[in-house]
Design a protein around this motif. Structure first.
Motif, short mmCIF file in Angstrom:
data_model
loop_
_atom_site.label_atom_id
_atom_site.label_comp_id
_atom_site.label_asym_id
_atom_site.label_seq_id
_atom_site.Cartn_x
_atom_site.Cartn_y
_atom_site.Cartn_z
N GLN A 222 0.83 -1.20 0.00
CA GLN A 222 0.00 0.00 0.00
C GLN A 222 0.87 1.26 0.00
O GLN A 222 1.96 1.27 0.57
N ALA B 267 -5.52 1.59 -6.86
CA ALA B 267 -5.33 1.18 -5.46
C ALA B 267 -5.97 -0.18 -5.21
O ALA B 267 -5.42 -1.00 -4.48
N THR C 120 3.59 2.65 2.75
CA THR C 120 4.15 1.58 3.57
C THR C 120 5.67 1.59 3.47
O THR C 120 6.24 1.67 2.38
N ARG D 209 0.66 3.20 -6.23
CA ARG D 209 0.01 1.93 -6.57
C ARG D 209 -1.30 2.32 -7.24
O ARG D 209 -2.21 2.82 -6.60
#
Length: 163
Positions: free
Chosen positions: A45, A73, A48, A70
């Motif tokens: 994610q 998502a 992170t 990302r």
């Protein structure tokens, strides 16, 4: 130093994304991986941070990886024609790297994986390594992609490979 490597994988993009996104599969294809553990956030994610330890021969390297992008998502039900992007920054002693991964459909049962890498080095030793061995970084990136392809298509596990 910047370079781009790519590979075609004989699987649908959705399956390739599932395999790449699952941390349980990383040791099967990421040659030299000793440890990949989130320090904060959830694996994969945005935002992170993870501790990553790699072993290459007698050389052990520890760094911090931060997921910077990302898209989408939610990786379920990705519309046809849309690319999937995984970007991360990696910081280690004397090194900073940004890696931009793009996965696109190469046909009904094919995925094109393009990886753009940028490295910056600090400290005398790391700057020398970057200047004297630029091909080694590209070669390692290409090897990781080939190992993933063999894992995804044929179930090969780098931990079982000889040599």
């Amino acid at each position: 130093m910047k370079y781009t490597v790519s590979i075609e994988i004989a699987l649908p993009r959705e399956r390739v994304v599932q395999l790449l996104a699952d941390p349980a599969h990383m040791p099967k294809w990421l040659r030299g991986l000793v440890l990949h553990e989130p320090l904060s956030g959830v694996h994969g994610q945005v935002g992170t941070e993870s501790r990553v330890v790699m072993q290459m021969g007698k050389q052990r390297m520890e760094c911090t990886e931060t997921i910077t992008r990302r898209e989408p998502a939610d990786l379920r039900g990705i519309p046809k024609g849309h690319a999937v992007h995984f970007d991360r920054e990696i910081v280690g002693e004397g090194m900073w790297s940004a890696v931009r991964e793009t996965l696109t459909e190469g046909g009904p049962q094919k995925t094109l994986w393009v990886s753009e890498s940028e490295y910056r080095f600090s400290g005398l030793m790391m700057r020398l390594v970057g200047r004297l061995m630029p091909g080694a970084f590209r070669k390692q990136s290409q090897q990781h992609m080939q190992d993933f392809k063999a894992f995804a298509e044929e179930g090969k596990d780098v931990r079982e490979a000889k040599g």
